[in-house]
Design a protein around this motif. Structure first.
Motif, PDB file in Angstrom:
ATOM      1  N   ASP A  93      -6.108  86.228 101.200  1.00  8.23           N
ATOM      2  CA  ASP A  93      -6.554  85.609 102.445  1.00  8.23           C
ATOM      3  C   ASP A  93      -7.893  84.877 102.293  1.00  8.23           C
ATOM      4  N   GLY A  94      -8.403  84.797 101.077  1.00  6.53           N
ATOM      5  CA  GLY A  94      -9.650  84.083 100.823  1.00  6.53           C
ATOM      6  C   GLY A  94     -10.893  84.947 100.808  1.00  6.53           C
ATOM      7  N   THR A  95     -10.766  86.205 101.203  1.00  7.96           N
ATOM      8  CA  THR A  95     -11.915  87.110 101.181  1.00  7.96           C
ATOM      9  C   THR A  95     -12.393  87.299  99.749  1.00  7.96           C
ATOM     10  N   GLU A  96     -13.702  87.225  99.544  1.00  6.66           N
ATOM     11  CA  GLU A  96     -14.273  87.425  98.219  1.00  6.66           C
ATOM     12  C   GLU A  96     -15.013  88.758  98.168  1.00  6.66           C
ATOM     13  N   LEU A  97     -14.666  89.557  97.183  1.00  5.49           N
ATOM     14  CA  LEU A  97     -15.307  90.843  96.928  1.00  5.49           C
ATOM     15  C   LEU A  97     -16.169  90.684  95.682  1.00  5.49           C
ATOM     16  N   ARG A  98     -17.404  91.197  95.733  1.00  5.42           N
ATOM     17  CA  ARG A  98     -18.336  90.990  94.623  1.00  5.42           C
ATOM     18  C   ARG A  98     -19.031  92.283  94.245  1.00  5.42           C
ATOM     19  N   GLY A  99     -19.229  92.446  92.941  1.00  4.55           N
ATOM     20  CA  GLY A  99     -19.953  93.613  92.468  1.00  4.55           C
ATOM     21  C   GLY A  99     -20.689  93.306  91.177  1.00  4.55           C
ATOM     22  N   ALA A 163     -18.246 100.617  86.074  1.00  5.91           N
ATOM     23  CA  ALA A 163     -18.851 100.779  87.400  1.00  5.91           C
ATOM     24  C   ALA A 163     -19.509  99.483  87.848  1.00  5.91           C
ATOM     25  N   LEU A 164     -19.497  99.284  89.174  1.00  6.15           N
ATOM     26  CA  LEU A 164     -20.108  98.110  89.794  1.00  6.15           C
ATOM     27  C   LEU A 164     -21.053  98.544  90.904  1.00  6.15           C
ATOM     28  N   GLU A 165     -22.052  97.735  91.144  1.00 10.72           N
ATOM     29  CA  GLU A 165     -22.868  97.844  92.353  1.00 10.72           C
ATOM     30  C   GLU A 165     -22.279  96.886  93.380  1.00 10.72           C
ATOM     31  N   PRO A 166     -21.680  97.375  94.464  1.00 10.23           N
ATOM     32  CA  PRO A 166     -21.041  96.470  95.438  1.00 10.23           C
ATOM     33  C   PRO A 166     -22.067  95.522  96.055  1.00 10.23           C
ATOM     34  N   LEU A 167     -21.714  94.241  96.102  1.00  9.96           N
ATOM     35  CA  LEU A 167     -22.608  93.224  96.661  1.00  9.96           C
ATOM     36  C   LEU A 167     -22.039  92.546  97.895  1.00  9.96           C
ATOM     37  N   GLY A 168     -20.753  92.346  97.943  1.00 10.79           N
ATOM     38  CA  GLY A 168     -20.142  91.630  99.063  1.00 10.79           C
ATOM     39  C   GLY A 168     -18.736  92.126  99.335  1.00 10.79           C
ATOM     40  N   GLY A 169     -18.363  92.188 100.620  1.00  8.74           N
ATOM     41  CA  GLY A 169     -17.034  92.647 101.007  1.00  8.74           C
ATOM     42  C   GLY A 169     -16.898  94.152 100.989  1.00  8.74           C
ATOM     43  N   LEU A 170     -17.989  94.869 101.279  1.00 10.51           N
ATOM     44  CA  LEU A 170     -17.981  96.331 101.176  1.00 10.51           C
ATOM     45  C   LEU A 170     -16.980  96.988 102.124  1.00 10.51           C
ATOM     46  N   GLU A 171     -16.843  96.458 103.339  1.00 13.50           N
ATOM     47  CA  GLU A 171     -15.908  97.078 104.279  1.00 13.50           C
ATOM     48  C   GLU A 171     -14.463  96.913 103.817  1.00 13.50           C
ATOM     49  N   THR A 172     -14.155  95.760 103.236  1.00 14.77           N
ATOM     50  CA  THR A 172     -12.813  95.567 102.679  1.00 14.77           C
ATOM     51  C   THR A 172     -12.597  96.501 101.506  1.00 14.77           C
ATOM     52  N   MET A 173     -13.617  96.645 100.654  1.00 16.07           N
ATOM     53  CA  MET A 173     -13.522  97.603  99.552  1.00 16.07           C
ATOM     54  C   MET A 173     -13.255  99.010 100.069  1.00 16.07           C
ATOM     55  N   ARG A 174     -13.967  99.379 101.136  1.00 21.83           N
ATOM     56  CA  ARG A 174     -13.816 100.727 101.692  1.00 21.83           C
ATOM     57  C   ARG A 174     -12.386 100.938 102.201  1.00 21.83           C
ATOM     58  N   GLN A 175     -11.833  99.915 102.851  1.00 22.07           N
ATOM     59  CA  GLN A 175     -10.465 100.011 103.353  1.00 22.07           C
ATOM     60  C   GLN A 175      -9.464 100.154 102.205  1.00 22.07           C
ATOM     61  N   LEU A 176      -9.661  99.365 101.157  1.00 20.24           N
ATOM     62  CA  LEU A 176      -8.760  99.429 100.008  1.00 20.24           C
ATOM     63  C   LEU A 176      -8.850 100.785  99.314  1.00 20.24           C
ATOM     64  N   ARG A 177     -10.047 101.291  99.162  1.00 20.39           N
ATOM     65  CA  ARG A 177     -10.227 102.603  98.520  1.00 20.39           C
ATOM     66  C   ARG A 177      -9.632 103.717  99.376  1.00 20.39           C
ATOM     67  N   SER A 178      -9.830 103.629 100.679  1.00 19.72           N
ATOM     68  CA  SER A 178      -9.327 104.675 101.578  1.00 19.72           C
ATOM     69  C   SER A 178      -7.808 104.687 101.614  1.00 19.72           C
ATOM     70  N   THR A 179      -7.209 103.518 101.476  1.00 19.10           N
ATOM     71  CA  THR A 179      -5.749 103.415 101.504  1.00 19.10           C
ATOM     72  C   THR A 179      -5.126 103.947 100.225  1.00 19.10           C
ATOM     73  N   LEU A 180      -5.783 103.703  99.099  1.00 18.64           N
ATOM     74  CA  LEU A 180      -5.185 103.992  97.803  1.00 18.64           C
ATOM     75  C   LEU A 180      -5.598 105.328  97.190  1.00 18.64           C
ATOM     76  N   ARG A 181      -6.735 105.868  97.599  1.00 18.17           N
ATOM     77  CA  ARG A 181      -7.205 107.088  96.946  1.00 18.17           C
ATOM     78  C   ARG A 181      -6.402 108.307  97.387  1.00 18.17           C
ATOM     79  N   LYS A 182      -6.421 109.318  96.534  1.00 13.60           N
ATOM     80  CA  LYS A 182      -5.708 110.565  96.805  1.00 13.60           C
ATOM     81  C   LYS A 182      -6.723 111.631  97.234  1.00 13.60           C
ATOM     82  N   GLY A 183      -6.368 112.445  98.221  1.00 11.27           N
ATOM     83  CA  GLY A 183      -7.233 113.536  98.648  1.00 11.27           C
ATOM     84  C   GLY A 183      -8.370 113.066  99.534  1.00 11.27           C
ATOM     85  N   THR A 184      -9.170 114.024 100.031  1.00  9.43           N
ATOM     86  CA  THR A 184     -10.326 113.778 100.906  1.00  9.43           C
ATOM     87  C   THR A 184      -9.985 112.780 102.010  1.00  9.43           C
ATOM     88  N   VAL A 185      -8.778 112.897 102.567  1.00 13.43           N
ATOM     89  CA  VAL A 185      -8.343 111.986 103.620  1.00 13.43           C
ATOM     90  C   VAL A 185      -9.217 112.188 104.859  1.00 13.43           C
TER      91      VAL A 185
END
Length: 290
Positions: A93-99, A163-185
């Motif tokens: 969708d054009g969103t850019e994620l940076r780290g 490892a990366l230091e997140p720079l841009g698109g952190l909320e999208t990263m958080r959504q992607l991680r929350s959707t894909l990670r196992k446990g600690t729901v």
């Protein structure tokens, strides 16, 4: 045709044209009536698609993209050179994620007992390690997680991005991680947890097996950019790589590199930091790295 008749025809054409123009002004481009001044009207959104900062979307940003010549160096020097550079992922969708890269591991080729290319073996799975420098090598671990490597100079050599230091698109990263990670729901991820491990950063950037064997110097969905001018040179710690206990003497070789003092690093090696001449050891707890 008589001159008088031609003039009358011309006047009728002009009148019809003015009538059509008047009707057009009274409607929008799709023929709907123009609302009166008292009626609310929904205009087009100010911006279509995801919004990005002027800095990140400017032509200057993309001119900093690293080319093939940058990746054409031995694995150890490339692993160190990656620190401080910026990894960019553009979603559909054009969103850019940076780290910013803060941790890497070098795998130097067939002689490296911890490398997938040890002994010079080539398989369809590890083919990216033998392709030109800058080629992505993405593989699956534990049947569900992905790790992303970049090939370097030398057959079967590559660098793992840890490892990366997140720079841009952190909320999208958080959504992607929350959707894909196992446990600690249900627990919201902290910023420092988004990309603090090789598989975590793949989840946060939506990197999967489909990225295997892509050219990092030419791809339109993932690339690397040079660190911003004036960025301070990081203090680099050289430590043993993580999770390769079966690799004999290679398990202890200092082929993992990370930025000292960075809270985004996956695992801190305090003994290695004490051997680093520039700067004191820092107190950062090691945590899960995948």
């Amino acid at each position: 045709m008589p001159v008088r008749g031609a003039a009358q025809l011309s006047r009728r054409i002009r009148q019809k044209k003015r009538l059509l123009e008047a009707e057009e002004l009274g409607s929008d481009r799709h023929g709907a009536p123009t609302p009166s001044p008292t009626e609310p009207r929904l205009g087009k959104p100010a911006s279509l698609g995801p919004q990005r900062s002027v800095y990140f979307s400017s032509p200057k940003s993309h001119s900093a993209r690293l080319g093939s010549e940058f990746f054409d160096q031995p694995a150890i020097s490339l692993a160190r050179a990656f620190l401080g550079q910026v990894l960019v992922r553009r979603l559909d969708d054009g969103t850019e994620l940076r780290g910013r890269i803060v941790e890497t591991e070098a795998y130097v080729g067939p002689e490296d007992e911890a490398a997938h290319s040890r002994g010079g073996r080539q398989t369809p799975r590890n083919r990216g390690m033998f392709m030109k420098p800058g080629t992505l090598y993405v593989y699956v671990i534990y049947g569900m997680y992905f790790c992303m490597n970049v090939s370097s100079r030398g057959d079967g050599a590559c660098v793992l991005l840890r490892a990366l230091e997140p720079l841009g698109g952190l909320e999208t990263m958080r959504q992607l991680r929350s959707t894909l990670r196992k446990g600690t729901v249900g627990r919201a991820l902290k910023d420092r947890e988004l990309c603090s491990g090789p598989s975590k950063l793949c989840q946060a950037l939506a990197i999967d097996k489909s990225f295997d064997q892509r050219d990092l110097a030419a791809d339109t969905a993932v690339w690397m950019e040079r660190s911003a001018p004036g960025t301070r040179e990081p203090v680099v710690v050289a430590a043993a790589r993580v999770g390769i206990g079966q690799a004999g003497e290679w398990a202890q070789k200092p082929l993992r590199f990370y930025v000292q003092g960075s809270p985004w690093v996956s695992v801190v090696d305090r003994a290695a930091e004490q051997n680093t001449q520039s700067g004191p050891a820092v107190s950062v707890c090691a945590h899960e790295s995948f």
